[in-house]
Design a protein around this motif. Sequence first.
Motif, short mmCIF file in Angstrom:
data_model
loop_
_atom_site.label_atom_id
_atom_site.label_comp_id
_atom_site.label_asym_id
_atom_site.label_seq_id
_atom_site.Cartn_x
_atom_site.Cartn_y
_atom_site.Cartn_z
N ASN A 82 0.84 -1.18 0.00
CA ASN A 82 0.00 0.00 0.00
C ASN A 82 0.88 1.24 0.00
O ASN A 82 1.81 1.33 0.77
CB ASN A 82 -0.88 -0.03 1.26
N PRO A 83 0.61 2.23 -0.85
CA PRO A 83 1.48 3.41 -0.89
C PRO A 83 1.52 4.17 0.41
O PRO A 83 2.45 4.90 0.68
CB PRO A 83 0.84 4.26 -2.00
N ASP A 84 0.49 3.97 1.23
CA ASP A 84 0.49 4.62 2.54
C ASP A 84 0.68 3.58 3.61
O ASP A 84 -0.05 3.51 4.59
CB ASP A 84 -0.82 5.38 2.74
N LEU A 85 1.69 2.74 3.40
CA LEU A 85 1.90 1.59 4.27
C LEU A 85 2.07 1.99 5.72
O LEU A 85 1.57 1.33 6.62
CB LEU A 85 3.14 0.83 3.80
N LEU A 86 2.77 3.10 5.94
CA LEU A 86 3.00 3.52 7.32
C LEU A 86 1.70 3.89 8.00
O LEU A 86 1.54 3.74 9.20
CB LEU A 86 3.96 4.72 7.34
N ARG A 87 0.75 4.39 7.20
CA ARG A 87 -0.51 4.83 7.78
C ARG A 87 -1.49 3.69 7.98
O ARG A 87 -2.21 3.63 8.97
CB ARG A 87 -1.14 5.88 6.87
N LEU A 409 7.60 0.92 -2.86
CA LEU A 409 8.65 0.56 -1.92
C LEU A 409 9.53 1.77 -1.58
O LEU A 409 9.88 2.01 -0.42
CB LEU A 409 9.50 -0.57 -2.50
N GLU A 410 9.87 2.56 -2.60
CA GLU A 410 10.70 3.74 -2.38
C GLU A 410 9.98 4.75 -1.48
O GLU A 410 10.59 5.34 -0.58
CB GLU A 410 11.04 4.39 -3.72
N MET A 411 8.69 4.97 -1.71
CA MET A 411 7.93 5.91 -0.88
C MET A 411 7.88 5.46 0.58
O MET A 411 8.04 6.27 1.50
CB MET A 411 6.50 6.06 -1.42
N GLY A 711 15.79 13.48 -0.20
CA GLY A 711 16.19 12.29 0.55
C GLY A 711 15.69 10.99 -0.04
O GLY A 711 15.99 9.91 0.48
N THR A 712 14.93 11.05 -1.13
CA THR A 712 14.43 9.83 -1.77
C THR A 712 15.50 9.21 -2.67
O THR A 712 16.54 9.83 -2.95
CB THR A 712 13.17 10.13 -2.62
N PHE A 713 15.24 8.01 -3.13
CA PHE A 713 16.13 7.36 -4.09
C PHE A 713 16.19 8.17 -5.38
O PHE A 713 17.25 8.28 -6.01
CB PHE A 713 15.62 5.94 -4.37
#
Length: 1033
Positions: A82-87, A409-411, A711-713
């Motif tokens: 999920n693009p908002d995996l942390l959330r 994954l990068e996000m 700070g991203t890839f």
Amino acid sequence: MDEGGSRIRRRVSLPKRKRPSLGCIFVIPTEAELERGDEKKEEEMVAENRRRKTAGVIPVEVQPCLLSDSPDCLFLGGGDTNPDLLRRMPTDRGMGYQHNDSEEDMFGDYDSFTENSFIAAAEDLEQKYMQLPELRKHATDFATENVCSESIKNKLSVTPIGNFTELQTDKHTENQSGYEDVTVEPGADLLYDVPSSQAMYFENLQNSSNDLGDQFMKERDWKSSFHNTVNEELPHNYIEQPQQNDESSSKVKTSSDMNRRTSIKDHLKSAMTGNAKAQTPVFSRSKQLKETLLSEEINVAKKTIESSSNDLGPFYSLPSKVRDLYVQLKGIEKLYEWQHTCLTLKSVQERKNLIYSLPTSGGKTLVAEILMLQELLCSRKDVLMILPYVAIVQEKLHMIGEGSRGAILEMTLAKILYTSKTTQIIGMSATLNNVEDLQKFLQAEYYTSQFRPVELKEYLKINDTIYEIDSKAENGMTFSRFLNYKYSDTLKKMDPDHLVALVTEVIPNYSCLVFCPSKKNCENVAEMICKFLSKEYLKHKEKEKCEVINNLKNIGNGNLCPVLKRTIPFGVAYHHSGLTSDERKLLEEAYSTGVLCLFTCTSTLAAGVNLPARRVILRAPYVAMEFLKRNQYKQMIGRAGRAGIDTIGESILILQEKDKQQVLELITRPLENCYSRLVQEFTKGIQTLFLSLIGLKIATNLDDIYCFMNGTFFGVQQKILLKEKSLWEITVESLRYLTEKGLLQKDTICKSEEEVQHNFHITKLGRASFKGTIDLAYCDILYRDLKKGLEGLVLESLLHLTYLTTPYDLVSQCNPDWMIYFRQFSQLSPAEQNVAAILGVSESFIGKKASGQAIRKKVDKDVVNRLYLSFVLYSLLKETNIWTVSEKFNMPRGYVQNLLTGAASFSSCVLHFCEELEEFWVYRALLVELTKKLTYCVKAELIPLMEVTGVLEGRAKQLYSAGYKSLMHLANANPEVLIRTIDHLSRRQAKQIVSSAKMLLHEKAEALQEEVEELLRLPSDFPGVVASSTDKA
């Protein structure tokens, strides 16, 4: 999500607990070895104190470990994350409730009600107890004795006797409690067989055991404060009263005494029923003492990790029990040298970020497991592991450069790096080239090795000649041998690539994988090989192969693929996405156990499933129509060689003369570089990232967002990837696009005459898209479709709602069979035809397409294709049989299942989207039910049973017919009765079903308990509380 052949598995989502949760579970065997003590001294003690012996059970609760709210260690690969995996990460922790695959039940000794169970032993002991003349008088009183008497606070020696414990007290205990000493048989002491590595903790164990009684009393009081039922945890102890002098009184038994006496069997049953609702597991005194000993070892290991000492403890800072379990369960007695080196790296001990890269089958997963266990057991921290596929066991960090999966994954990684300075990130991969860029992005150390446990030899086959790849040779290869296999004229025509000759050199005694360019080619090759195999292959593990065929029929509700029906008897099967998830799982298990010896498969197996083979054959240097890449080639040949089974692995790439030069370049060139996909995947990449950053309030102004991007890839590689525009320009343009689309709103703040700050906040539409994780390419289309649906939503059938939840991203892949389309359209009811009319699709249009006539009227192709897919889903909801629907629409059953899975997921996304927009309130209740129907795709009465792990549609029908119609029925079922009642149900499966049902009940009870606590909790904004805090201030 793909647990079933005809539906997906829905995970139970629970509110986040505000009190200690089961974030970390210690898996500790109940039969731990204990060290033998001094037998002579023990015999003297027994001779002195032997009077009478009491057997009993002391319930002791173990509090679950406290874990922090965010992961403290992240193991990563790729994946459809999920693009908002942390959330939106599920609240059930990674090491949480897992079903037990072994014969042992999850609930240990008191999970089943079998004849040889804990209950039966307790009842036998009770009968013996009642037969003792001197004890009969006290039989009516022991059930009401307080098991938490003062005597428990004293030192006890405990030894397991079956499922009970013997208690030994000293004279001091007798004087305090008034009870007589309890003696133990020789060899029954706690120190009977303590390993030498645990001897150092014995003194601590003796001291800590004094506090167990107090701990138990506190925990028991805490539990009784909110639920009386939970108090009945385990039966009361058998506690002997001192003999009284009045013999006549011991012979009197009144009816009231008999009524007061509660059968220990009934008491145990009652307690076990309560255990399903209990907040924490209940263990015996013996088990608690053993775990106390282990806890001491864990504490030492924890201190070792925190200290700067080089002493890593018993097993890489882990308890020796972990090492014993690896030996017992996986047969791993010693780590490879590179694994030891990696685990003892200074960067690992200092919890720095790490990337390590090794060839496939090098043992990377074991290192990951040990590092995760260190976090979970020693540091008591959370661990999050990201995998690129559902069933994968090898992590692919290089997938950060592959499509939308790489962007997601990068996000995820970028958010973690930006928001947390304490989270450790560990990346694993088999194929990495430009690792310097990844190191800079992840701020990580790098470790690599070329170790392979089994030697791999690479070969090329041109015509009937085989060459060995040799980097030292002038043209990169040397002659090896000619194929020695007699080919008939018929066989030459059918098998020009000599596949039969190559596979028969290894099967059936060894395994073989044949990678094919397409799915259809997989099936054709499997059938062709079986046509020319001798009948002797039919006899190899014939019984097991018949069982595989029967199991495939069971999961297909009586249906079986005709190709598999012909090939499995020879030990051959195809493997690609056209199979259902249950079929793939069953075939993979058969291959792993040696029942099947040959797979013809597509390249996805190399990246997604750990199925090694003695020989790997590449049918052609192509994947579909594209020439093979170096990374793909390494993944495929990496399957060759099984550690612990084979002494060598072989790969053979079959090529034509025309491809020879390209292949020679392929085998000598370096691996492809890994590049960021954040900007290329525009709507799924940078736009989604910015929306989530602002929605989560990670970064809300232009400067912070630009700082985040650096700070991203992508930020690390901006000089390579950006030619025309700068990173600042791309950032500004993306934010402007989101603002124009109505997803963001811009506020300009003038801090001074020269300094202007641009702040952004998310709009209602933006929040709906963000919460629903809707692809931003489709959010405005979805809003328009839902808005139009409000004007005339047809509720006489599910077709209209099904259309609204059909995934947009699958529409472009759809190529309708117009004859089937027309046939299905003509069978629609008037209400269903009204749905098509509302969408602008007429029967005459479909009829003209089916007959090949020219069409002048313009019709939206995406709407037509989406309606066709909704017909497939609508048929599934009515028939609930993937096989029937796949035949009706002439689609692969795997594709139909993927469509169903995608629709269930998208339906849930649309539900969250509607919850954020008040105007779509009417959809909320409707979509809740539709999502449930799409998730399980069975009749409504079977849905509660389908929640249980191990229960598929066929099994659910069996259970329902046998009278098990609810979760509570299964939770209270006797596994032995289930085995006798349900056909083809093994003891392991029966125990798993009962255990899973109990876990689900436990989770639901927890959720309800949290609601109760929330209702009873004093509100934080209560006037009196605010006033009092103000007064104090």
